[in-house]
Structure formats: C-alpha cells, structure tokens
Design an enzyme around this catalytic site. Structure first.
Site, PDB file in Angstrom:
ATOM      1  CE  LYS A 308       4.591  46.615 -73.322  1.00  0.00           C
ATOM      2  NZ  LYS A 308       5.177  47.813 -72.535  1.00  0.00           N
ATOM      3  CB  ILE A 309       1.923  39.476 -68.807  1.00  0.00           C
ATOM      4  CG1 ILE A 309       3.162  40.509 -68.496  1.00  0.00           C
ATOM      5  CG2 ILE A 309       1.719  38.461 -68.001  1.00  0.00           C
ATOM      6  CD1 ILE A 309       4.605  39.702 -68.530  1.00  0.00           C
TER       7      ILE A 309
END
Length: 375
Positions: A308-309
């Site tokens: 996600k990051i």
C-alpha cells in the site's frame, strides 16, 4: 582519559527554545513554534509534509473521512475550504458523514449540546444526540424525504458508482442551497462544483443506503456499482503514477474508508498485476492504536508489507495520534496559510478516460503474461 565524544548524530536537531506565546500568533505560527514534541510534533511534521510535499502540483491527494465530522460542522469549516483550494482531489467517506452533511445543505439545524444528559428524556422529547451534538428527530425525517425524492428522478434509475451518485446528490443539494440563499454549507455540493469524486466504501451502511433500499421495495432501479468504485479509485491512483506524478493519502480516523483509500495499490499490483510500488505520501490523524490489530490503527510501515505504501517513501509518512476534530482544523489552517491554492484536477470529469487507461494497462499486462507463459 579522552573526553567523551558527543553523539552528534542524535543531537543534531534544533534546540528546544520556543518563544513565549503572546496570543497574537496565527494557528500556523503556533504549530511551527510551539508544537515541538510528542503528538504536537507529529502534527507539525504532518502539516509540513502536507504543505511541502503532498500539495505539490504533480501529487494527487485522496482524503478518507470517518467519525462524525460533518455533524460537528467540519465539512463547512475545513473540508469545503480544502476542496476550494484544490488541496483534496478525491475522497472516500462513510455514508453517515455524507448524510449528515446534507442536513446543512437543506437548511436544517444541528445544535451544540452536552454529553451530561438523560437519553431516555431526549428520546421522549424527540431529540437525537451524537455525543454532545443535539438535533430534532425531524431533521432525520426531512433528510430521508429529500433523498427519497431525488432518487425517484429518472437519472437515478440505473446502476452507478457511488461517486456518480454523490455527484448527482451534490447537484440537487446545490440547487437547494441556492433556493434557500445558503452558501458553502454542503461538502457534497462543493464536490459537485469542483469535480471532486466522493466514494463510500460501504454504501448500505448509512441512512442514505437505507433510503435507497427502501425505494428498491417500490421498484426503484438505483443500484450501487461497487465494482466501478474499486476500479475507478484504482484508476485515479494508477493514472497519477503512470503520468509521472505521485499519490498521497490523507486519513482522518480509520475504518473502512481508510482501507478503501489504501487498497487502490494492492488492486493495481496484486489483483491487476501491474507493476507499482505504493502510495508516495501518508498522513493520518487518528486515535486508533496499532496494538489491537485493527486496520484503523495500522501504521504506514505495516502497510508497506501489503504494497500500500512505497517503502522508499516511509520518511514521507506521519501519524498524529489525536482526535480529528482537533487535528483537521489545525492542518487546514496551516495548509491555507502556508501554501497557495492549487489548480483543481477535476478528477470526476475525467473518470471515463482514467478507467480506459487502467483497463488498457491491465489488458497489456495480461497479454504480456500470456506471451511469457508460452516461452
């Protein structure tokens, strides 16, 4: 004996030597000068992350909203100014926040109250309470009637993404504001005006969804297309990154909207098989902790393991542990004081083109995998 060497690596930060507070400081000045440690420092770091990196012209900013923020007036005081300044490009919200936002656009009243109250008495008097906010039960009935009326219109008789649904609702709310002589009351009306798509990750989990369900019993054809929501939000992020820009996520609270905002990257990488590294910037204002294992308190470092990051961007990630009703007004004041308005990206108007780009990338990736399998 030689003198002990000072650990300069650890002592290289600025000295804590703030000026005395005079009462003449702006909110932005106070954050810069007095928020020097603990979660005050995290809020200052978040404010600078927002203004120095997230609000660059090539960054697409997504905002997730949970908790009863619009009943407290934060749609009007903070979120609408952020939309006007071009500081938020797309949103994911609980349906409840959007339902309560409509009260203001309809000219209905919410009142400051108290949590020291007898709720049985409130029920008898027809008063509804959200902690220390009071409003007449008729506010709910009038808002329900508004939504049931508009979703009976011909343009609603089909499946649509929640962004399209909220865009249509925003148009009707702006018309109602104009009729009542109101200004800047409904964030949905502002999102309609500025081309900001607003998604709801759980459209049945609010009074809006409840009214849609009730109309379905009468034969109404409105259906929320959750597949479109998943793909449109992924398309927003993919198109921003594929064009050489960056993606920033700004999380207020946690819950399902936080996950829906962040899952755009796993949708791109894990499900669609398109090479990507994750969101570039992460700013969260939350009172949820990570040790309970819930998504609301999950840190950006944990989000790296999901894709996600972007792991290379973890220095561009800040969590401020405080109530969003405290953090959001301060961050908004700081951003408006320290950064000029941006040109609005009007992502809602470009949804069709963004979806075509994502679909093309997905199909090309599939053909590449098929060709590789034949070798």
């Amino acid at each position: 004996m030689s003198a002990v060497r000072k650990p300069r690596h650890y002592l290289g930060g600025k000295r804590i030597d703030p000026p005395a507070i005079t009462g003449r400081e702006t909110a932005a000045d106070l954050i810069d000068s007095a928020f020097l440690a603990y979660n005050g420092a995290r809020l200052r770091e978040g404010a600078r992350l927002l203004t120095e990196r997230m609000l660059e012209e090539d960054v697409t900013v997504g905002l997730s909203v949970t908790g009863a923020l619009t009943p407290a007036g934060l749609g009007m005081s903070a979120i609408i100014p952020l939309l006007e300044a071009g500081f938020v490009d797309w949103m994911v919200s609980t349906g409840a926040n959007l339902y309560h936002d409509a009260h203001f656009g309809l000219g209905l009243d919410m009142h400051q109250g108290t949590f020291h109250v007898d709720d049985v008495e409130l029920r008898e008097k027809g008063v509804v309470r959200i902690y220390d906010i009071f409003f007449d039960y008729r506010v709910l009935l009038d808002t329900d009637a508004f939504f049931r009326e508009i979703i009976s219109a011909p343009e609603f008789q089909r499946p649509m993404s929640t962004a399209e649904f909220h865009h249509l609702c925003g148009r009707y709310l702006r018309a109602r504001e104009d009729k009542l002589g109101l200004k800047r009351r409904s964030l949905l009306a502002a999102a309609w005006e500025y081309g900001v798509p607003v998604y709801t990750s759980a459209p049945g989990d609010s009074s809006i969804g409840m009214n849609v369900a009730a109309k379905a019993l009468e034969g109404n054809k409105l259906m929320f297309d959750v597949n479109a929501d998943v793909n449109e939000t992924a398309a927003i992020v993919w198109s921003a990154k594929a064009a050489g820009g960056k993606s920033a996520v700004w999380v207020l609270g946690g819950g399902s909207p936080k996950n829906f905002l962040l899952q755009t990257e796993p949708q791109i990488q894990e499900v669609l098989g398109i090479a990507e590294k994750g969101h570039d910037y992460f700013l969260a204002v939350t009172d949820a902790r990570p040790d309970s294992g819930g998504l609301s308190g999950a840190t950006p470092a944990e989000a790296v393991s999901w894709g996600k990051i972007d792991p290379d961007q973890l220095p561009g990630a800040v969590i401020c542990y405080t109530d969003a009703t405290i953090g959001l007004p301060l961050l908004t004041a700081y951003a408006l004081a320290r950064h000029a308005p941006r040109q609005r990206k009007r992502i809602y108007d470009r949804r069709g083109d963004l979806m075509k780009r994502l679909q093309r990338a997905y199909m090309e990736q599939g053909r590449a995998h098929a060709a590789e399998a034949k070798r």
